[in-house]
Design a protein around this motif. Structure first.
Motif, PDB file in Angstrom:
ATOM      1  N   ALA A  42       0.835  -1.207   0.000  1.00  0.00           N
ATOM      2  CA  ALA A  42       0.000   0.000   0.000  1.00  0.00           C
ATOM      3  C   ALA A  42       0.867   1.254   0.000  1.00  0.00           C
ATOM      4  O   ALA A  42       0.591   2.233  -0.712  1.00  0.00           O
ATOM      5  N   GLY A  43       1.948   1.234   0.788  1.00  0.00           N
ATOM      6  CA  GLY A  43       2.844   2.387   0.826  1.00  0.00           C
ATOM      7  C   GLY A  43       3.560   2.614  -0.494  1.00  0.00           C
ATOM      8  O   GLY A  43       3.718   3.759  -0.936  1.00  0.00           O
ATOM      9  N   MET A  44       3.988   1.528  -1.138  1.00  0.00           N
ATOM     10  CA  MET A  44       4.661   1.674  -2.434  1.00  0.00           C
ATOM     11  C   MET A  44       3.712   2.232  -3.483  1.00  0.00           C
ATOM     12  O   MET A  44       4.090   3.069  -4.310  1.00  0.00           O
ATOM     13  N   ALA A  45       2.455   1.774  -3.441  1.00  0.00           N
ATOM     14  CA  ALA A  45       1.467   2.298  -4.383  1.00  0.00           C
ATOM     15  C   ALA A  45       1.252   3.795  -4.152  1.00  0.00           C
ATOM     16  O   ALA A  45       1.194   4.588  -5.100  1.00  0.00           O
ATOM     17  N   ALA A  46       1.160   4.191  -2.865  1.00  0.00           N
ATOM     18  CA  ALA A  46       0.973   5.611  -2.545  1.00  0.00           C
ATOM     19  C   ALA A  46       2.195   6.424  -2.967  1.00  0.00           C
ATOM     20  O   ALA A  46       2.075   7.528  -3.512  1.00  0.00           O
ATOM     21  N   GLY A  47       3.388   5.877  -2.742  1.00  0.00           N
ATOM     22  CA  GLY A  47       4.602   6.582  -3.121  1.00  0.00           C
ATOM     23  C   GLY A  47       4.707   6.799  -4.620  1.00  0.00           C
ATOM     24  O   GLY A  47       5.049   7.892  -5.086  1.00  0.00           O
ATOM     25  N   LEU A  48       4.405   5.748  -5.393  1.00  0.00           N
ATOM     26  CA  LEU A  48       4.447   5.877  -6.855  1.00  0.00           C
ATOM     27  C   LEU A  48       3.404   6.865  -7.349  1.00  0.00           C
ATOM     28  O   LEU A  48       3.635   7.626  -8.296  1.00  0.00           O
ATOM     29  N   LEU A  49       2.234   6.857  -6.712  1.00  0.00           N
ATOM     30  CA  LEU A  49       1.174   7.802  -7.075  1.00  0.00           C
ATOM     31  C   LEU A  49       1.643   9.240  -6.859  1.00  0.00           C
ATOM     32  O   LEU A  49       1.416  10.120  -7.706  1.00  0.00           O
ATOM     33  N   LEU A  50       2.307   9.479  -5.728  1.00  0.00           N
ATOM     34  CA  LEU A  50       2.786  10.824  -5.424  1.00  0.00           C
ATOM     35  C   LEU A  50       3.961  11.237  -6.306  1.00  0.00           C
ATOM     36  O   LEU A  50       4.151  12.418  -6.585  1.00  0.00           O
ATOM     37  N   MET A  51       4.735  10.276  -6.762  1.00  0.00           N
ATOM     38  CA  MET A  51       5.897  10.594  -7.596  1.00  0.00           C
ATOM     39  C   MET A  51       5.555  10.721  -9.077  1.00  0.00           C
ATOM     40  O   MET A  51       6.168  11.500  -9.805  1.00  0.00           O
ATOM     41  N   VAL A  52       4.568   9.937  -9.536  1.00  0.00           N
ATOM     42  CA  VAL A  52       4.284   9.856 -10.968  1.00  0.00           C
ATOM     43  C   VAL A  52       3.014  10.596 -11.359  1.00  0.00           C
ATOM     44  O   VAL A  52       3.025  11.495 -12.208  1.00  0.00           O
ATOM     45  N   TYR A  53       1.890  10.236 -10.712  1.00  0.00           N
ATOM     46  CA  TYR A  53       0.616  10.803 -11.143  1.00  0.00           C
ATOM     47  C   TYR A  53       0.418  12.245 -10.680  1.00  0.00           C
ATOM     48  O   TYR A  53       0.111  13.135 -11.481  1.00  0.00           O
ATOM     49  N   VAL A  54       0.606  12.486  -9.385  1.00  0.00           N
ATOM     50  CA  VAL A  54       0.326  13.827  -8.845  1.00  0.00           C
ATOM     51  C   VAL A  54       1.169  14.918  -9.519  1.00  0.00           C
ATOM     52  O   VAL A  54       0.632  15.964  -9.898  1.00  0.00           O
ATOM     53  N   PRO A  55       2.487  14.722  -9.735  1.00  0.00           N
ATOM     54  CA  PRO A  55       3.259  15.773 -10.413  1.00  0.00           C
ATOM     55  C   PRO A  55       2.816  16.036 -11.847  1.00  0.00           C
ATOM     56  O   PRO A  55       3.107  17.102 -12.406  1.00  0.00           O
ATOM     57  N   SER A  56       2.104  15.066 -12.467  1.00  0.00           N
ATOM     58  CA  SER A  56       1.641  15.272 -13.847  1.00  0.00           C
ATOM     59  C   SER A  56       0.388  16.136 -13.921  1.00  0.00           C
ATOM     60  O   SER A  56       0.007  16.593 -15.002  1.00  0.00           O
ATOM     61  N   MET A  57      -0.247  16.395 -12.785  1.00  0.00           N
ATOM     62  CA  MET A  57      -1.435  17.239 -12.766  1.00  0.00           C
ATOM     63  C   MET A  57      -1.031  18.677 -13.080  1.00  0.00           C
ATOM     64  O   MET A  57      -0.004  19.170 -12.593  1.00  0.00           O
ATOM     65  N   THR A  58      -1.799  19.344 -13.900  1.00  0.00           N
ATOM     66  CA  THR A  58      -1.451  20.685 -14.392  1.00  0.00           C
ATOM     67  C   THR A  58      -1.156  21.666 -13.264  1.00  0.00           C
ATOM     68  O   THR A  58      -0.143  22.375 -13.285  1.00  0.00           O
ATOM     69  N   ALA A  59      -2.021  21.700 -12.276  1.00  0.00           N
ATOM     70  CA  ALA A  59      -1.854  22.660 -11.180  1.00  0.00           C
ATOM     71  C   ALA A  59      -0.573  22.406 -10.400  1.00  0.00           C
ATOM     72  O   ALA A  59       0.022  23.337  -9.852  1.00  0.00           O
ATOM     73  N   ILE A  60      -0.119  21.162 -10.364  1.00  0.00           N
ATOM     74  CA  ILE A  60       1.091  20.814  -9.632  1.00  0.00           C
ATOM     75  C   ILE A  60       2.327  21.086 -10.484  1.00  0.00           C
ATOM     76  O   ILE A  60       3.315  21.666 -10.015  1.00  0.00           O
ATOM     77  N   SER A  61       2.271  20.672 -11.763  1.00  0.00           N
ATOM     78  CA  SER A  61       3.440  20.787 -12.631  1.00  0.00           C
ATOM     79  C   SER A  61       3.812  22.243 -12.925  1.00  0.00           C
ATOM     80  O   SER A  61       4.952  22.536 -13.296  1.00  0.00           O
ATOM     81  N   GLN A  62       2.868  23.155 -12.763  1.00  0.00           N
ATOM     82  CA  GLN A  62       3.150  24.568 -13.014  1.00  0.00           C
ATOM     83  C   GLN A  62       3.992  25.210 -11.919  1.00  0.00           C
ATOM     84  O   GLN A  62       4.533  26.286 -12.107  1.00  0.00           O
ATOM     85  N   SER A  63       4.114  24.541 -10.808  1.00  0.00           N
ATOM     86  CA  SER A  63       4.910  25.065  -9.694  1.00  0.00           C
ATOM     87  C   SER A  63       6.130  24.173  -9.499  1.00  0.00           C
ATOM     88  O   SER A  63       6.003  22.988  -9.211  1.00  0.00           O
ATOM     89  N   LEU A  64       7.296  24.753  -9.675  1.00  0.00           N
ATOM     90  CA  LEU A  64       8.529  23.986  -9.510  1.00  0.00           C
ATOM     91  C   LEU A  64       8.656  23.450  -8.089  1.00  0.00           C
ATOM     92  O   LEU A  64       9.092  22.304  -7.876  1.00  0.00           O
ATOM     93  N   LEU A  65       8.224  24.259  -7.122  1.00  0.00           N
ATOM     94  CA  LEU A  65       8.310  23.843  -5.726  1.00  0.00           C
ATOM     95  C   LEU A  65       7.431  22.630  -5.463  1.00  0.00           C
ATOM     96  O   LEU A  65       7.863  21.656  -4.834  1.00  0.00           O
ATOM     97  N   LEU A  66       6.176  22.680  -5.960  1.00  0.00           N
ATOM     98  CA  LEU A  66       5.270  21.549  -5.757  1.00  0.00           C
ATOM     99  C   LEU A  66       5.737  20.324  -6.531  1.00  0.00           C
ATOM    100  O   LEU A  66       5.670  19.198  -6.036  1.00  0.00           O
ATOM    101  N   LEU A  67       6.214  20.533  -7.758  1.00  0.00           N
ATOM    102  CA  LEU A  67       6.678  19.417  -8.582  1.00  0.00           C
ATOM    103  C   LEU A  67       7.804  18.667  -7.887  1.00  0.00           C
ATOM    104  O   LEU A  67       7.772  17.436  -7.757  1.00  0.00           O
TER     105      LEU A  67
END
Length: 333
Positions: A26-51
């Motif tokens: 479960a932790g590995m799935a959450a980690g991959l989600l935070l590393m791969v999917y979340v940074p690809s979201m437009t609102a996140i990728s527009q901020s270098l700090l959030l990315l």
């Protein structure tokens, strides 16, 4: 007087920490989600700090999860002999990194998800707020769990349990020896009998080898006798023990609590006392087990079960985020 034949104990699980792989996956799935999917979201990728931040947080969750499922053993293998020798002199009660740190991993993942939800979907702020609250609860639960595993918590509440310095005391469900060692500190010349099935799936070999090791380190090996058996059908004569104690066992029996209490009464001498420590519903247990804590047996029900078994209540209170009750067998029995 008779000795009951104990049931054949179930074979201990081969896996060192039972269901730890579920926490790790479960932790590995959450980690991959935070590393791969979340940074690809437009609102996140527009901020270098959030990315960068989500890559870092996701990496931490992923590494922590890998540590839980096996990286820890690999790293230990790489450490030097001096460090291994130092660990060999420490008490170890078998709780793996998943039990000690799993809730911290969940807290980190939940907090990161709250930030992502807040940034990407501002109208969904109630969901983000709920995740923030969950992360706080998870972290509080992790603090409680880590405290329970500390050596300075190997103590018992100060109650009037013993009748003399040479008492024979039963540790019902001794596991890897936390309560046994605490009893050894209180008994000057008495003896302890530890009883367990040694089939707990969250401790290597059910705790049997760890128990022997811990007793040697604590200098109690010659004062403790270990028996294999079930607390609901103890392999002891009637009235054998001056006192008994059990910590975090009777609340894990799944409907067999009354049978265990009746057996404990049977093996106590008239006037013998029983100190039982259990988890009950409350804020501390909610932090650890969340909604599952609501299904724990409450204090009033424990009192009823003890009374039905034939005990009288002498004392009760809270201890290390758990509840204790001191019971006594009538001198007339």
């Amino acid at each position: 007087m008779h000795a009951k034949t104990p049931p054949a104990p179930r074979r201990a699980h081969g896996h060192a920490h039972g269901h730890m792989w579920l926490i790790g996956v479960a932790g590995m799935a959450a980690g991959l989600l935070l590393m791969v999917y979340v940074p690809s979201m437009t609102a996140i990728s527009q901020s270098l700090l959030l990315l960068a931040g989500f890559h870092v947080v996701g990496g931490l969750v992923l590494l922590a999860s890998l540590y839980v499922v096996g990286l820890r053993d690999f790293l230990r293998h790489l450490t030097g002999a001096d460090r291994r020798a130092a660990r060999a002199t420490r008490l170890n009660f078998g709780w793996g990194p998943g039990w000690m740190n799993g809730l911290a991993i969940a807290a980190l993942a939940s907090a990161a998800a709250a930030v992502a939800a807040n940034v990407a979907f501002p109208p969904a702020w109630p969901a983000a707020a709920a995740r923030w609250m969950a992360s706080v609860v998870f972290m509080a639960g992790n603090t409680i769990m880590r405290g329970a595993g500390r050596v300075d918590h190997v103590v018992l509440p100060m109650v009037d349990l013993l009748s003399g310095e040479e008492d024979l005391v039963l540790d019902a469900g001794c596991g890897a020896g936390r309560t046994t060692i605490a009893l050894g500190r209180a008994l000057r010349s008495g003896r302890v009998v530890g009883l367990d099935r040694f089939d707990a799936n969250y401790i290597a070999d059910g705790g049997r080898a760890l128990l022997d090791r811990n007793l040697e380190i604590a200098g109690l090996a010659d004062r403790v006798t270990v028996e294999v058996g079930d607390v609901t059908s103890m392999p002891f004569d009637d009235g054998r023990f001056d006192a008994a104690v059990s910590a975090h066992v009777y609340d894990h029996l799944g409907g067999r609590e009354s049978a265990a209490l009746a057996e404990t009464l049977r093996v106590l001498k008239p006037g013998g006392r029983f100190l039982m420590i259990v988890w009950v519903p409350g804020w501390a247990m909610f932090a650890v087990a969340n909604v599952f804590s609501l299904f724990l047996t409450g204090k009033a029900d424990w009192r009823k079960k003890a009374r039905a078994a034939g005990f009288e209540t002498l004392d009760e209170g809270m201890f290390n985020n758990a509840w204790f009750i001191l019971l006594a067998k009538s001198k007339a029995m």
